[in-house]
Design a protein around this motif. Structure first.
Motif, PDB file in Angstrom:
ATOM      1  N   GLY A 180       0.774  -1.370  -0.122  1.00 11.05           N
ATOM      2  CA  GLY A 180       0.116  -0.037  -0.006  1.00 11.05           C
ATOM      3  C   GLY A 180       0.827   1.199  -0.011  1.00 11.05           C
ATOM      4  O   GLY A 180       1.217   1.645  -1.164  1.00 11.05           O
ATOM      5  N   VAL A 181       1.092   1.786   1.288  1.00 12.74           N
ATOM      6  CA  VAL A 181       2.043   3.124   1.223  1.00 12.74           C
ATOM      7  C   VAL A 181       2.573   3.097   2.734  1.00 12.74           C
ATOM      8  O   VAL A 181       1.943   2.726   3.680  1.00 12.74           O
ATOM      9  N   ASP A 182       3.625   3.605   2.828  1.00 12.96           N
ATOM     10  CA  ASP A 182       4.284   4.068   4.125  1.00 12.96           C
ATOM     11  C   ASP A 182       4.395   5.574   4.185  1.00 12.96           C
ATOM     12  O   ASP A 182       4.808   5.928   3.162  1.00 12.96           O
ATOM     13  N   PHE A 183       4.088   5.995   5.306  1.00 13.29           N
ATOM     14  CA  PHE A 183       4.115   7.363   5.465  1.00 13.29           C
ATOM     15  C   PHE A 183       5.414   7.745   6.471  1.00 13.29           C
ATOM     16  O   PHE A 183       5.684   7.306   7.105  1.00 13.29           O
ATOM     17  N   ARG A 184       6.357   8.635   5.863  1.00  9.30           N
ATOM     18  CA  ARG A 184       7.357   9.415   6.649  1.00  9.30           C
ATOM     19  C   ARG A 184       7.024  10.864   6.357  1.00  9.30           C
ATOM     20  O   ARG A 184       6.452  11.153   5.377  1.00  9.30           O
ATOM     21  N   GLU A 185       7.506  11.432   7.370  1.00  6.01           N
ATOM     22  CA  GLU A 185       7.615  12.838   7.209  1.00  6.01           C
ATOM     23  C   GLU A 185       8.849  13.655   7.795  1.00  6.01           C
ATOM     24  O   GLU A 185       9.571  13.043   8.811  1.00  6.01           O
ATOM     25  N   ARG A 186       9.224  14.841   7.663  1.00  5.90           N
ATOM     26  CA  ARG A 186      10.271  15.537   8.178  1.00  5.90           C
ATOM     27  C   ARG A 186       9.821  17.128   7.770  1.00  5.90           C
ATOM     28  O   ARG A 186       9.391  17.249   6.683  1.00  5.90           O
ATOM     29  N   THR A 187      10.120  17.858   9.033  1.00  7.09           N
ATOM     30  CA  THR A 187      10.076  19.287   8.966  1.00  7.09           C
ATOM     31  C   THR A 187      11.303  20.092   8.608  1.00  7.09           C
ATOM     32  O   THR A 187      12.409  19.602   9.366  1.00  7.09           O
ATOM     33  N   LEU A 188      11.299  20.790   7.635  1.00  3.93           N
ATOM     34  CA  LEU A 188      12.571  21.535   7.274  1.00  3.93           C
ATOM     35  C   LEU A 188      12.368  23.026   7.682  1.00  3.93           C
ATOM     36  O   LEU A 188      11.185  23.501   7.757  1.00  3.93           O
ATOM     37  N   GLU A 189      13.359  23.814   8.081  1.00  2.00           N
ATOM     38  CA  GLU A 189      13.428  25.147   8.203  1.00  2.00           C
ATOM     39  C   GLU A 189      13.986  25.583   7.122  1.00  2.00           C
ATOM     40  O   GLU A 189      15.268  25.631   6.756  1.00  2.00           O
ATOM     41  N   LEU A 190      13.298  26.477   6.263  1.00  5.09           N
ATOM     42  CA  LEU A 190      13.742  26.934   4.944  1.00  5.09           C
ATOM     43  C   LEU A 190      13.578  28.479   5.052  1.00  5.09           C
ATOM     44  O   LEU A 190      12.334  28.962   5.165  1.00  5.09           O
ATOM     45  N   ASP A 191      14.383  29.496   5.141  1.00  7.05           N
ATOM     46  CA  ASP A 191      14.368  30.799   5.236  1.00  7.05           C
ATOM     47  C   ASP A 191      13.488  31.240   6.300  1.00  7.05           C
ATOM     48  O   ASP A 191      12.690  32.000   6.268  1.00  7.05           O
ATOM     49  N   GLY A 192      13.371  30.440   7.487  1.00  5.40           N
ATOM     50  CA  GLY A 192      12.537  30.908   8.607  1.00  5.40           C
ATOM     51  C   GLY A 192      11.372  30.486   8.684  1.00  5.40           C
ATOM     52  O   GLY A 192      10.666  30.748   9.628  1.00  5.40           O
ATOM     53  N   ILE A 229      12.846  19.778  -3.962  1.00  8.63           N
ATOM     54  CA  ILE A 229      11.208  19.831  -3.886  1.00  8.63           C
ATOM     55  C   ILE A 229      10.989  20.950  -3.006  1.00  8.63           C
ATOM     56  O   ILE A 229       9.811  21.847  -3.383  1.00  8.63           O
ATOM     57  N   ALA A 230      11.446  21.073  -1.784  1.00  8.29           N
ATOM     58  CA  ALA A 230      10.662  21.919  -0.761  1.00  8.29           C
ATOM     59  C   ALA A 230      10.897  23.519  -1.236  1.00  8.29           C
ATOM     60  O   ALA A 230       9.985  24.218  -1.144  1.00  8.29           O
ATOM     61  N   TYR A 231      12.021  23.702  -1.854  1.00  4.43           N
ATOM     62  CA  TYR A 231      12.128  25.113  -2.158  1.00  4.43           C
ATOM     63  C   TYR A 231      11.144  25.480  -3.503  1.00  4.43           C
ATOM     64  O   TYR A 231      10.632  26.304  -3.512  1.00  4.43           O
ATOM     65  N   ARG A 232      11.180  24.384  -4.256  1.00  5.32           N
ATOM     66  CA  ARG A 232      10.109  24.564  -5.163  1.00  5.32           C
ATOM     67  C   ARG A 232       8.730  24.797  -4.891  1.00  5.32           C
ATOM     68  O   ARG A 232       8.142  25.733  -5.451  1.00  5.32           O
ATOM     69  N   LEU A 233       8.304  24.002  -4.024  1.00  3.10           N
ATOM     70  CA  LEU A 233       7.082  24.226  -3.364  1.00  3.10           C
ATOM     71  C   LEU A 233       7.007  25.468  -2.690  1.00  3.10           C
ATOM     72  O   LEU A 233       5.768  26.095  -2.569  1.00  3.10           O
ATOM     73  N   LYS A 234       7.779  26.003  -1.654  1.00  2.00           N
ATOM     74  CA  LYS A 234       7.894  26.924  -0.893  1.00  2.00           C
ATOM     75  C   LYS A 234       7.510  28.279  -1.935  1.00  2.00           C
ATOM     76  O   LYS A 234       6.739  29.131  -1.363  1.00  2.00           O
ATOM     77  N   SER A 235       8.304  28.318  -2.769  1.00  4.23           N
ATOM     78  CA  SER A 235       8.531  29.736  -3.633  1.00  4.23           C
ATOM     79  C   SER A 235       7.811  29.388  -4.865  1.00  4.23           C
ATOM     80  O   SER A 235       7.716  30.423  -5.576  1.00  4.23           O
ATOM     81  N   HIS A 236       7.482  28.387  -5.197  1.00  4.34           N
ATOM     82  CA  HIS A 236       7.063  27.929  -6.924  1.00  4.34           C
ATOM     83  C   HIS A 236       8.368  28.353  -7.774  1.00  4.34           C
ATOM     84  O   HIS A 236       7.777  28.744  -8.857  1.00  4.34           O
ATOM     85  N   LYS A 237       9.421  28.500  -7.188  1.00  5.31           N
ATOM     86  CA  LYS A 237      10.574  28.645  -8.186  1.00  5.31           C
ATOM     87  C   LYS A 237      11.598  27.513  -7.905  1.00  5.31           C
ATOM     88  O   LYS A 237      11.691  26.937  -6.711  1.00  5.31           O
ATOM     89  N   PRO A 238      12.282  27.274  -9.009  1.00  5.36           N
ATOM     90  CA  PRO A 238      13.265  26.109  -8.854  1.00  5.36           C
ATOM     91  C   PRO A 238      14.261  26.774  -7.869  1.00  5.36           C
ATOM     92  O   PRO A 238      14.589  27.805  -7.575  1.00  5.36           O
ATOM     93  N   LEU A 239      14.978  25.787  -7.130  1.00  4.11           N
ATOM     94  CA  LEU A 239      16.071  25.862  -6.237  1.00  4.11           C
ATOM     95  C   LEU A 239      17.273  26.413  -7.262  1.00  4.11           C
ATOM     96  O   LEU A 239      17.660  25.733  -8.011  1.00  4.11           O
TER      97      LEU A 239
END
Ligand SMILES: Nc1nc2c(ncn2[C@@H]2O[C@H](COP(=O)(O)OP(=O)(O)OP(=O)(O)O)[C@@H](O)[C@H]2O)c(=O)[nH]1
Ligand SMILES: [Mg+2]
Length: 234
Positions: A70-82, A198-208
């Motif tokens: 099925g699926v396994d879930f994992r998660e991690r929280t990042l601090e990006l630019d505060g 990915i996180a930067y792209r999602l955060k700003s909708h711009k490529p890292l």
């Protein structure tokens, strides 16, 4: 750490193991304001999806993983630019029999997709267009970032997929390409870079930006594109 049941993510309807959520606790700097993004990791069975996501969320190589059901879930929280960004990673099953009833759940409200192949398995690489096709069939829009990852680079003598061929495919779809190893501890930061991109792209909708990546002290393949385009046979 308990996972929150956020709108658009139906944790009560899926049947995978979620014990691995515990792994992320030492990374968890979350605040109540953390934005949450759903990332699915897909590709053939045995390419190392579970090990890659475990490396990112747990920090170590998972020995003797079982096939994902099925699926396994994992998660991690990042601090990006505060800002706190929580990446909620859906480690999906590669085996058809373990995934077929889950497919609709995978793609629903997804924010980003990681396509994984094994650099020692040509067939897993040749499957990538089918995974991309499945993704498109489930109405994942062009605004959803996608990344291609070749795993198991530590097995140098067994490589079947040249970087040049992978780069050609990635260019055809306009995806960034990463090659890495979930097993090799020296690749840990490189695995982080995949998810950071990915996180930067999602955060700003711009490529890292390349500068930001080098600040993360990571090796990546984007800046090899021009060199490899010169030798591309496809
Ligand atoms: N040498 C090497 N082996 C790896 C690496 N990543 C995963 N493996 C091995 O590859 C096998 C499959 O890994 P998994 O992470 O379970 O693969 P998966 O893609 O999650 O497979 P499914 O859950 O069936 O879809 C295991 O034996 C891992 O130990 C890697 O970077 N290098
Ligand atoms: Mg797995």
């Amino acid at each position: 750490m308990a996972i929150e049941n956020k709108p658009g993510v139906e944790f009560d309807t899926v049947f995978g193991r979620n014990d691995s959520l515990e792994l992320s606790s030492h990374h968890d700097y979350e605040t109540a304001q953390a934005r949450i993004f759903k990332i699915i990791v897909i590709g053939d069975s045995n390419v190392g999806k579970t090990c890659l996501t475990y490396r990112f969320c747990g920090g170590t190589f998972l020995k003797n993983p079982e096939a994902t059901i099925g699926v396994d879930f994992r998660e991690r929280t990042l601090e990006l630019d505060g800002e706190s960004i929580k990446l909620q990673i859906w480690d999906t099953a590669g085996q058809e029999r373990f995934r077929k009833s889950m497919v609709e759940h995978y793609y629903r409200s997804v924010h980003a997709v990681i396509f994984v192949y094994d650099v020692t398995s040509l067939s897993s690489f040749e499957s990538i267009p089918e995974w991309i096709e499945e993704c498109s069939r489930h109405s994942v829009g062009p605004q959803v970032p996608r990344i291609m990852v070749g795993n198991k680079c530590d097995l140098r003598d067994r490589r079947e997929v040249p970087t040049s061929a992978a780069q050609c495919l990635a260019d055809r779809y306009n995806f960034p390409l990463f090659e890495t190893s979930a097993k090799d501890p020296t690749e840990k930061e490189h695995v982080d870079a995949i998810f950071l991109t990915i996180a930067y792209r999602l955060k700003s909708h711009k490529p890292l930006r390349l500068k930001q990546l080098s600040e993360c002290n990571v090796r990546h393949l984007w800046n090899q594109r021009e060199q490899e385009a010169a030798t591309c046979q496809c």
